[in-house]
Structures are given as structure tokens and as C-alpha cells.
Design a protein around this motif. Sequence first.
Motif, PDB file in Angstrom:
ATOM      1  N   TYR A 155       2.880  95.491  60.518  1.00 30.51           N
ATOM      2  CA  TYR A 155       3.862  96.166  61.348  1.00 30.51           C
ATOM      3  C   TYR A 155       3.605  95.817  62.811  1.00 30.51           C
ATOM      4  O   TYR A 155       2.673  95.084  63.148  1.00 30.51           O
TER       5      TYR A 155
ATOM      6  N   MET B  51       6.319 101.333  64.907  1.00 25.99           N
ATOM      7  CA  MET B  51       5.565 101.966  63.824  1.00 25.99           C
ATOM      8  C   MET B  51       4.126 102.208  64.250  1.00 25.99           C
ATOM      9  O   MET B  51       3.592 103.315  64.104  1.00 25.99           O
TER      10      MET B  51
ATOM     11  N   ASP C 185       3.431 105.054  59.149  1.00 26.32           N
ATOM     12  CA  ASP C 185       4.395 106.147  59.211  1.00 26.32           C
ATOM     13  C   ASP C 185       4.052 107.259  58.245  1.00 26.32           C
ATOM     14  O   ASP C 185       4.538 108.386  58.390  1.00 26.32           O
ATOM     15  N   LYS C 186       3.177 106.992  57.281  1.00 30.07           N
ATOM     16  CA  LYS C 186       2.728 108.018  56.339  1.00 30.07           C
ATOM     17  C   LYS C 186       1.325 108.535  56.662  1.00 30.07           C
ATOM     18  O   LYS C 186       1.096 109.749  56.695  1.00 30.07           O
TER      19      LYS C 186
ATOM     20  N   LYS D 212      -0.250 108.356  59.457  1.00 31.42           N
ATOM     21  CA  LYS D 212      -0.226 108.950  60.794  1.00 31.42           C
ATOM     22  C   LYS D 212      -1.440 108.606  61.658  1.00 31.42           C
ATOM     23  O   LYS D 212      -1.906 109.417  62.463  1.00 31.42           O
TER      24      LYS D 212
ATOM     25  N   PRO E 221      -1.781 105.856  64.247  1.00 31.02           N
ATOM     26  CA  PRO E 221      -1.184 104.734  64.952  1.00 31.02           C
ATOM     27  C   PRO E 221      -2.126 104.043  65.933  1.00 31.02           C
ATOM     28  O   PRO E 221      -1.773 103.017  66.516  1.00 31.02           O
TER      29      PRO E 221
ATOM     30  N   THR F  13       8.895  96.177  61.720  1.00 29.17           N
ATOM     31  CA  THR F  13       8.630  97.380  60.922  1.00 29.17           C
ATOM     32  C   THR F  13       9.091  97.244  59.470  1.00 29.17           C
ATOM     33  O   THR F  13       8.952  98.189  58.696  1.00 29.17           O
TER      34      THR F  13
END
Length: 521
Positions: A101, A105, A124-125, A127, A129, A401
Amino acid sequence: MENITVKSSARVRAAITASVLALAVVIPTAATASPSPAPEPAPAAAKKSTPVYEGLPPGVNKKKTLVIGLDGAAMAQINKKNTPNMAKLISEGMVSESNLYANPMAPTVSGAGWSSIATGVWPDKHKVPDNSFSNPNYDQYPDYLTRIENARAQSSTLVVGTWSPIPDKVFAKGADLKLRGGNDAGTTAKAVDYLLNGNPDSTFVHLDEIDGAGHSNGSDSIAYTRGHKTADQQIGQMLEAIEQRKTYHKEDWVVMVTSDHGHTPGGGHGGSSIRERATFVIANGKQFKAGTERHDVKITDIAPTVLKHQGVRVEDEWNLDGKNINSIAADDFDTLRPHLKKAKDEAKLSAQTKGWTTTAPSGWTIDNSAMPKGGVREWRGWSFTTDEFWTNTDLNQGRETSVHNRNVFAVADSDEWDDKAHDPGQFDSTLISPEYKVKGGQSATLSFASNYKIDGPQSGEVFVSFDGGEPVLVKSYDKNYNGVESIAIDVPKKAKKAQVSFRYTGTNSAFWSIDQVSLKK
């Protein structure tokens, strides 16, 4: 970036203590068992009974896994001369290159990368980043060693990492024993000791110093190449330890090697360039055919592959993004890879770069009857492309993404098409599937990977027609979506066949990518 500086500072501190390996911190933690009915796990007390080896309970599984993570490593640096151990793993197993990514994202940094590898889901799941680990979603998406412990509490799980967040954060939840190595030499020594003299069922090892060379000197430097050579020698020590085990001839080992991100030529990472996003997966074991080169395996596939080998069932409700490698099947779009063309109108790409075609695979058709003439040839109507080609046409516009696409996929990109003069009118193209067999009066499930991004006037619609009848709208997008669609379809009585149509319209707006389309009874 601040998070990268913190990581590099930690590496400097580790180097200072390189000669004092005895001070490496050992963090044993008993996993909290949550046994599943099948297979029946041994009682927790029995697992923790002797014999143990230096805090690690004894393993019980003849199937073993070792995953080795090389921070900041690049597939381009792996060859027979400089990295013979990894080259041998490839020649006797499987290798697949892929891309990460990028923002929005997550940036291409270690916290996001290792969390994706450990959990089997994208940022995105999970969390995570960045490298702060400020609000991880590890309760919902735990690392694969924790899942092994929850399913089979008698298993023995080990983590050894040079970068302290690997044992302290990423794998902190449930592994039996977590060790900080101090530096890569210390990490290797500890891993070798436990692999040879202990009995772990599943082990994760993290080596960090390639990343240090990348930060200091860049990915075109001699230091970066030497870093890969040193890491390869350390991998060789671990492989030798496995082969010297007294029980090795009775065991079934899977060894995997991967990376969390790459580096720029000048040094550093976090951005969206192809070198920063480039990763790879090497998998070696008797279930992997020797010399296999794939284009559809991603870092999120490591966790479910390990779980499968360790006898842990991956449940649908876990909602993992990755899949067991040997369960990933090529789709119709993937057959186009040998036929992809060189860049024509995309000036930012080398004229020798291959990666697109508007010729549909067998059974598929494209209706461009409403498309104006002209525009960028690569994207006139639905096209078929690869991540490395499409995302590099114009960076930082969200194309990076599209993490759910594998190998070759379909894309409708009105933004890129509009970059060259064309006749009046909007982008308007429909991609039509082959006919799928269905059973009248029953329900079917339409599934496909979808990344739909809105940036101006546009529409994305999915239709299904039965036995050549009028298309019926089953999905219409009115907001951004990035995931895998699963749409229940009611099949009319007596219907025998169905076709799916994907229509996209746009006026200098964004894009829609789809992949892995299936309609199952």
C-alpha cells in the motif's frame, strides 16, 4: 519522518551494545489458552511442565514453521553470488514479488508492514499506520502466533527480534517466549540456539540491519548489498541449525523469508515509489514446487499459510485479507500477463515497460460503444494491468491502496484516460463476464475484489442478467469502497446461466479496479 528516526536511533543504541549480548532482554509470556473443540488441546498446565529449554515450552507438532523477516530488504539484491542461502530457498521453493500500500492507507514503514505480515490483514484493519503503535486493533486481528496458541495451547511459539517493537508490540499478545536480540548477531545467535536445542513449533525472527544500511546509504549502495549478504549468512546459520536437529528427519518444515518495505536509492522509505513499496515472499517446504515464480502472493498470505501448516483452521469470521498460498488460484485476468503491452501514451513510464492491454481474456467482452474516441490509449475503456504499471502512471492518487488485487486485474480509470485530448463526452465502458452456471430458484454469491474511488462526477454499477435477459442492478457505488464484495443473488426459477456486467462512467474523476470475479452456486 519522526517514526523512522526513532527506529534508526534504536538501531544505533543496539549497535553500541553489540558486544554485550548477555544483556539482551528476555520476555517470556505464557499464552492465554482459548482452546477450540477440534483438535482438543492439552491442558495449559501440561504444556508448561518440564522439559523446557531456557523458558520455551516443548513443541508437540512435527510440522514446523520459521518465518524470517528482513527489515527493508529488496528482492533485487537476492542472487546466487551475494545471497546463496536465499537463492537456494527460491530455487527449491517458491518466490513472489508484490507491492505494498501507500498513503492514504499507510506509509511504507515498519510498524504497518510487520503488522500486516503478523496479522494477515492490511493497515485499514489492524490500525497500525506508523511506528507509534498508538491504537492497534490487535484484539480483533491478533498475530498468527497468538492464533496458534488460542487454537492449540500445547504449541510452542517463539519470537526473536532485533527491533524491539517486534517482541514488545507486534507479537506481544500470546507467543510463549519473546526475545530481544540486541543486534542481528545477537538475534541470530538466540534463534540458532532455540532452533537447535529447543523445540519450537512456530518461530518468527526479525533482522534489522539491512534497513540501517538503507537509511544510511540508500538502496544503490555497497553497504546495502553487504547488508543482504550478512543477513543471508545469518539465515544460513538458522537453516543449518534446523538441519542439525536430532528430530529433523521426522519433521516437516516450512521456511519463509519476507520484507516489510524497501528503500529509495538515496536512502529512506515511507513514500509511494516502487522501490519503497516493493516486497517479496519466499516459501520453502515440500508443498511448494521447486523453482516456482508467482505474481499473486502478498505479505498478508504469510499468516494464513503458517496457520494452515500448523493445523489451525482459518475461520471466515476472522475476515483475513491473506490466504494460504497454495489455495490462491489464478483467475481469467491473470492469463493476460504474457500478452501485456509496452507503454504508449503514459510518458512517465519507460517505453519498454510492459503492463497493460485492452484485449479481454477468453469469455470476457468490453462494450466501448459509448466511449468517445481518443484519450490515453492505455485506459480507453476497461483495461487489464498490473500494480507496478498502473500505480506508477501517477503517484499519490490512491491507486496504491488497491491491495486486494492479485497479479493482473481490470481497471476503469477516467482520470488517466482524460489526460489526452478526446472527442466530447464522458468515460463510459462496460466489462461483461462469461456466462456462469446457476441453479434456478436458489441463491448464488457474486464475489470480487473492488477498489472504487470517487473524485468528481462518476458512477459504478454492477448488473446481473439471466439466460440473456435484461440486466438487473445488484450494486451501485455512492461512496469509496476498498475490499472484497460478497453479494447474494436470487436466481430466478428455471434460470440456468448468468452474466455479470461492470459499468463505469466518469468525467476526469477517479477509478474502479476489480479482480477475482466469481459467481458461485
